[in-house]
Motif scaffolding. Sequence first.
Motif, PDB file in Angstrom:
ATOM      1  N   GLY A  46       0.810  -1.210   0.000  1.00 38.15           N
ATOM      2  CA  GLY A  46       0.000   0.000   0.000  1.00 38.15           C
ATOM      3  C   GLY A  46       0.844   1.260   0.000  1.00 38.15           C
ATOM      4  N   LEU A  47       1.922   1.242   0.783  1.00 34.54           N
ATOM      5  CA  LEU A  47       2.810   2.408   0.816  1.00 34.54           C
ATOM      6  C   LEU A  47       3.476   2.631  -0.542  1.00 34.54           C
ATOM      7  CD1 LEU A  47       4.453   1.965   4.335  1.00 34.54           C
ATOM      8  CD2 LEU A  47       2.832   3.743   3.630  1.00 34.54           C
ATOM      9  N   LEU A  48       3.802   1.542  -1.217  1.00 38.91           N
ATOM     10  CA  LEU A  48       4.377   1.665  -2.562  1.00 38.91           C
ATOM     11  C   LEU A  48       3.369   2.271  -3.539  1.00 38.91           C
ATOM     12  CD1 LEU A  48       6.487  -1.568  -3.190  1.00 38.91           C
ATOM     13  CD2 LEU A  48       7.266   0.803  -3.387  1.00 38.91           C
ATOM     14  N   MET A  49       2.118   1.835  -3.451  1.00 36.61           N
ATOM     15  CA  MET A  49       1.080   2.370  -4.334  1.00 36.61           C
ATOM     16  C   MET A  49       0.890   3.869  -4.115  1.00 36.61           C
ATOM     17  SD  MET A  49      -0.277   0.173  -6.474  1.00 36.61           S
ATOM     18  CE  MET A  49      -1.875   0.892  -6.891  1.00 36.61           C
ATOM     19  N   PHE A  95       5.483   2.574  -9.747  1.00 35.03           N
ATOM     20  CA  PHE A  95       4.987   1.272  -9.285  1.00 35.03           C
ATOM     21  C   PHE A  95       3.472   1.190  -9.435  1.00 35.03           C
ATOM     22  CE2 PHE A  95       3.131  -1.440  -6.007  1.00 35.03           C
ATOM     23  CZ  PHE A  95       3.791  -2.635  -6.245  1.00 35.03           C
ATOM     24  N   ALA A  96       2.761   2.254  -9.032  1.00 33.20           N
ATOM     25  CA  ALA A  96       1.302   2.254  -9.133  1.00 33.20           C
ATOM     26  C   ALA A  96       0.876   2.147 -10.593  1.00 33.20           C
ATOM     27  CB  ALA A  96       0.731   3.527  -8.507  1.00 33.20           C
ATOM     28  N   LEU A 115      -0.820  -3.684 -15.267  1.00 35.69           N
ATOM     29  CA  LEU A 115      -0.904  -5.146 -15.157  1.00 35.69           C
ATOM     30  C   LEU A 115      -2.337  -5.577 -14.863  1.00 35.69           C
ATOM     31  CD1 LEU A 115       0.571  -7.893 -14.969  1.00 35.69           C
ATOM     32  CD2 LEU A 115       0.906  -7.429 -12.526  1.00 35.69           C
ATOM     33  N   ALA A 116      -3.001  -4.868 -13.944  1.00 34.37           N
ATOM     34  CA  ALA A 116      -4.391  -5.187 -13.619  1.00 34.37           C
ATOM     35  C   ALA A 116      -5.283  -5.018 -14.840  1.00 34.37           C
ATOM     36  CB  ALA A 116      -4.882  -4.290 -12.488  1.00 34.37           C
ATOM     37  N   SER A 117      -4.991  -4.007 -15.657  1.00 38.00           N
ATOM     38  CA  SER A 117      -5.777  -3.770 -16.864  1.00 38.00           C
ATOM     39  C   SER A 117      -5.643  -4.926 -17.849  1.00 38.00           C
ATOM     40  CB  SER A 117      -5.320  -2.464 -17.526  1.00 38.00           C
ATOM     41  OG  SER A 117      -5.965  -2.250 -18.751  1.00 38.00           O
ATOM     42  N   LYS A 118      -4.440  -5.517 -17.924  1.00 36.19           N
ATOM     43  CA  LYS A 118      -4.214  -6.630 -18.848  1.00 36.19           C
ATOM     44  C   LYS A 118      -4.854  -7.927 -18.339  1.00 36.19           C
ATOM     45  CE  LYS A 118       0.141  -4.777 -20.642  1.00 36.19           C
ATOM     46  NZ  LYS A 118       1.611  -4.963 -20.738  1.00 36.19           N
ATOM     47  N   TRP A 138      -5.413   8.303 -11.125  1.00 37.14           N
ATOM     48  CA  TRP A 138      -4.558   8.020  -9.976  1.00 37.14           C
ATOM     49  C   TRP A 138      -3.304   8.911 -10.041  1.00 37.14           C
ATOM     50  CZ3 TRP A 138      -5.439   4.818  -5.834  1.00 37.14           C
ATOM     51  CH2 TRP A 138      -4.354   4.585  -4.980  1.00 37.14           C
ATOM     52  N   ALA A 139      -2.780   9.074 -11.260  1.00 35.94           N
ATOM     53  CA  ALA A 139      -1.599   9.939 -11.422  1.00 35.94           C
ATOM     54  C   ALA A 139      -1.927  11.374 -11.030  1.00 35.94           C
ATOM     55  CB  ALA A 139      -1.110   9.875 -12.868  1.00 35.94           C
TER      56      ALA A 139
END
Length: 325
Positions: A165-168, A174-175, A181-184, A201-202
Motif C-alpha cells: 500500500g505504501l508503494l502504491m 509502481f502504481a 498489469l491489472a488492466s491486462k 490516480w496519477a
Amino acid sequence: MLNRPSILSPRFLISIGVSLLVLGVIYWKIDISNVIGVLRRVDVPVFAGALSILILTTFLSALRFKLLLRGRNRPSMAVAAKLILAAATMNVVLPSKMGDMLKSVFMRQSLDMRISLAISVVVFEKACDLLGLLAWSLLGLVVFAGGDRLFILLAIAIGCGLAFGLLMLSSLPFADWFLRLASKIAPSALTEKFDHLRKSWAEVHAFFWRSRRSVLNIAGLTLLIWLLHLLQIWLLALSLHAQVPVLMSLGLSSLAILAGLVPLTFAGIGTRDAAVIYLFAPFMAAPAAAALGLMLTLRYLLAGLAGLPFLSEYINMLRRNRGGV
C-alpha cells in the motif's frame, strides 16, 4: 458508468446468512441472558462519552477528505461531512464497503467531477484508511503475538500488505505498472476503466505529493482518526468494567476491525464479534466480550443513521440528473 450493487444480490443474501450463522453459534455457546446482564450494568457516562467520539472522527474525516481535493472540486466542510455520512449509511446495507465507492457517484454530481477522478479520490482515501488500520494492526500483533506462529504469520502478511500500500501511494511508477498489469489481467470490459483509473490516480497522486506538508497532514490525520476509533473501543470496554491496558486494547481492537473487513459477512457482523471474543479473552469473560462486539456494531449503525437525511438528498439529486451517471 459505476455499477450499483443490488442489496438483493445472492452475494448480499449469503453475507447475511453467514452473519446470522456465526452469531447463532456465538449465542448458542454464550447464554444471551448473561450478555443482557452485562449490558444492564454498563457505565452510562463512559459509554456516552465513547459514542460522542463519533462526532470528532466524522469532523476529522471530512477535513482529510477536503484536503485530498483542490480547486473547484474542493468541497466545503459541510459537503464533505454529508458525503462521508451518506457513504456510512450505504456501507450499512451494501457489502464490502461499496457505499464508499458509490460516494464517487455523488461526488460527480455535487462537486462536478469526472467519475474516474472521483473514483480515484475515493480509492486513494480508502487506501489511506486501510494503511492506517494495518499500521495499528501490526502494532497489535507485535504486542500480542509473543511466540505464537499464527500471529507471526499474520504480522508478516499485514506487513507485506502495508508495504504494498505504501508503494502504491508513494511510487507513481509502481502504481502505474500495477494498474497496467491489472488492466491486462482484468476482463476486457474493465480495461478502459483501469486505464481511466490509472490516469486519474496519477492526477490524485501528484496532488497528494504536492508538498511534504500535505503528505504529513493527511498521514497524520489518518493515524489520528484511527487512534480515536481505537480509543473509543477502549472506552467502550471500560464502560463494561473490563480492565484492558490501553496499548493492548489499541492493538487488539485494530485486529478485530480488520477481521470485520473480510468480505464474508454483512457489515462485518459475526466475524468482528468472534474476533473480539477471542482477542479480548484474557481481559474479559465471553458475555462481556460479546457485549463489546454489539457495541462495535452500534458504532456503524449510529453513523449510518446520521447519514440517512443526506443519503436521501443525494438520491434525489441523482434522480433529477438521471442519465448523467
